[in-house]
Design an enzyme around this catalytic site. Structure first.
Site, PDB file in Angstrom:
ATOM      1  N   HIS A 146       0.856  -1.182   0.000  1.00  0.00           N
ATOM      2  CA  HIS A 146       0.000   0.000   0.000  1.00  0.00           C
ATOM      3  C   HIS A 146       0.888   1.227   0.000  1.00  0.00           C
ATOM      4  O   HIS A 146       1.855   1.311   0.767  1.00  0.00           O
ATOM      5  CB  HIS A 146      -0.920   0.016   1.226  1.00  0.00           C
TER       6      HIS A 146
ATOM      7  N   ASP B  59      -7.531  -5.490   1.582  1.00  0.00           N
ATOM      8  CA  ASP B  59      -8.282  -6.362   0.685  1.00  0.00           C
ATOM      9  C   ASP B  59      -7.971  -7.841   0.875  1.00  0.00           C
ATOM     10  O   ASP B  59      -8.791  -8.696   0.530  1.00  0.00           O
ATOM     11  CB  ASP B  59      -8.012  -5.975  -0.773  1.00  0.00           C
TER      12      ASP B  59
END
Length: 381
Positions: A267, A318
């Site tokens: 990320h 996710d």
């Protein structure tokens, strides 16, 4: 003539990484601690003590609600759950192969013409539209999914929580308390995340003085991409393809040799690991043990270890969310729409904030094409 080189003295950052695109009071990602807060409240505290509806109120209004304010807000959400009949009729015409994100995007666009405040763009009118959209998103996702697969629509509950209502509309029966609570926490975790791609696209659309529904439609289209919201679908497809914990190590090693992109890892904002992933992981483990399906998290553990060792990448939100959604019985096609029905609270809050202090978002680009090309008449080319 070849392409010109970048000559501007202004800084350029690929993907706008590290660029501050504007101020916001809605959420903060602290790069020093990798903590996430909504309106100053730590996400760990919110998921421990709060519920999605309270978080949605916080994002929209800037403060946690008092009891009477919360009751009124809940009632408004419940009253606005149904969607217009023409939308239901429209969904019946779509092919069964339609992706639920396409259905959601089309549904939100159509909702705009039925909204009683569609031509009013004041702060109060935008709040009303936001509340309606938060209430309607679960109905849009569940109804469109069922109708395009030849199934009967399940009307929204006239009571119950946001999380309970969605599971009920998908399955036709109320979930147990643990499933409801875990899904509720997942929605809170997905509700908001700063100037991410879909939120930023919503704000760009709003900055042109377009309407709330158009801005949210922009967000949905952006979220659909596999590098954003679609990552949870791809992560679960990978885990299902692996199938057994004993195959996980060799599968992921081979995938890395082939330079395949492993979805659900890394990320841009978090260097020490996504705090949302750390919050969701125990929920996936708890559901797996309860249902006697621990192998999915066992596979996940192997993948995590290999990715950390070989790529120094941590899972993002996710990755565990994919397993949570799977164990809750949701088909993989609606993982990204679930992301959207949580994030609508954040999107709409950002659209309102943008419009309250608006300035058109119009960045510059650095031209890198040819220059001084002589024009040759078409007969001589």
């Amino acid at each position: 003539m070849g392409n010109t080189e970048l000559k501007s003295q202004k800084s350029y950052s690929p993907g706008l990484e590290g660029v501050i695109a504007g101020p916001s009071q809605i959420s903060e990602i602290d790069p020093r601690t990798d903590h996430l807060t909504y309106r100053g409240y730590d996400i760990h505290e919110l998921t421990k003590y709060s519920v999605y509806e309270e978080v949605a109120y916080l994002l929209l209004f800037g403060t946690l609600p008092k009891k009477d304010e919360f009751k009124k807000f809940l009632n408004e959400l419940i009253l606005n759950r149904p969607i217009p009949q023409p939308l239901l009729e429209m969904f019946k015409q779509f092919p069964s192969s339609s992706h639920p994100m396409d259905l959601l995007r089309t549904g939100v666009s159509m909702l705009s013409v039925f909204d009683p405040d569609r031509t009013v763009h004041t702060h109060d009118a935008n709040l009303k539209k936001a509340i309606r959209l938060i209430a309607q998103f679960p109905t849009l996702v569940a109804a469109s999914f069922r109708l395009t697969r030849g199934e009967k629509v399940i009307s929204p509950l006239s009571d119950g929580t946001h999380a309970e209502n969605f599971i009920y509309m998908m399955k036709g029966k109320r979930p147990d308390a643990e499933a409801t609570r875990i899904f509720d926490r997942t929605l809170m975790i997905y509700a908001e995340h700063g100037f991410n791609a879909s939120t930023f696209s919503s704000r760009v659309t709003a900055s042109t003085l377009s309407d709330m529904h158009s801005a949210i439609t922009s967000g949905i289209g952006t979220l659909k991409g596999s590098l954003h919201g679609g990552a949870n679908e791809e992560a679960m497809k990978m885990i299902l393809e692996i199938g057994e914990p004993s195959k996980a190590k060799s599968w992921i090693d081979e995938a890395l040799v082939q330079k395949r992109k492993i979805m659900g890892f890394g990320h841009r904002e978090y260097k020490k690991g996504d705090p949302r992933a750390r919050l969701l992981k125990p929920f996936a483990e708890s559901l797996g043990k309860k249902m006697g399906q621990t192998k999915w998290m066992e596979i996940s553990e192997v993948i995590e270890k290999v990715m950390l060792k070989e790529k120094n990448l941590y899972p993002n939100v996710d990755f565990p969310a994919a397993v949570v959604f799977y164990l809750l019985g949701f088909p993989t096609e609606i993982y990204t729409p679930i992301f959207a029905l949580a994030r609508i609270a954040g999107w709409s809050s950002h659209v309102i904030e943008q419009l309250d202090h608006n300035r058109l978002i119009r960045p510059e680009c650095e031209y890198t094409g040819k220059r001084d090309e002589p024009y040759i008449p078409i007969e001589q080319r």
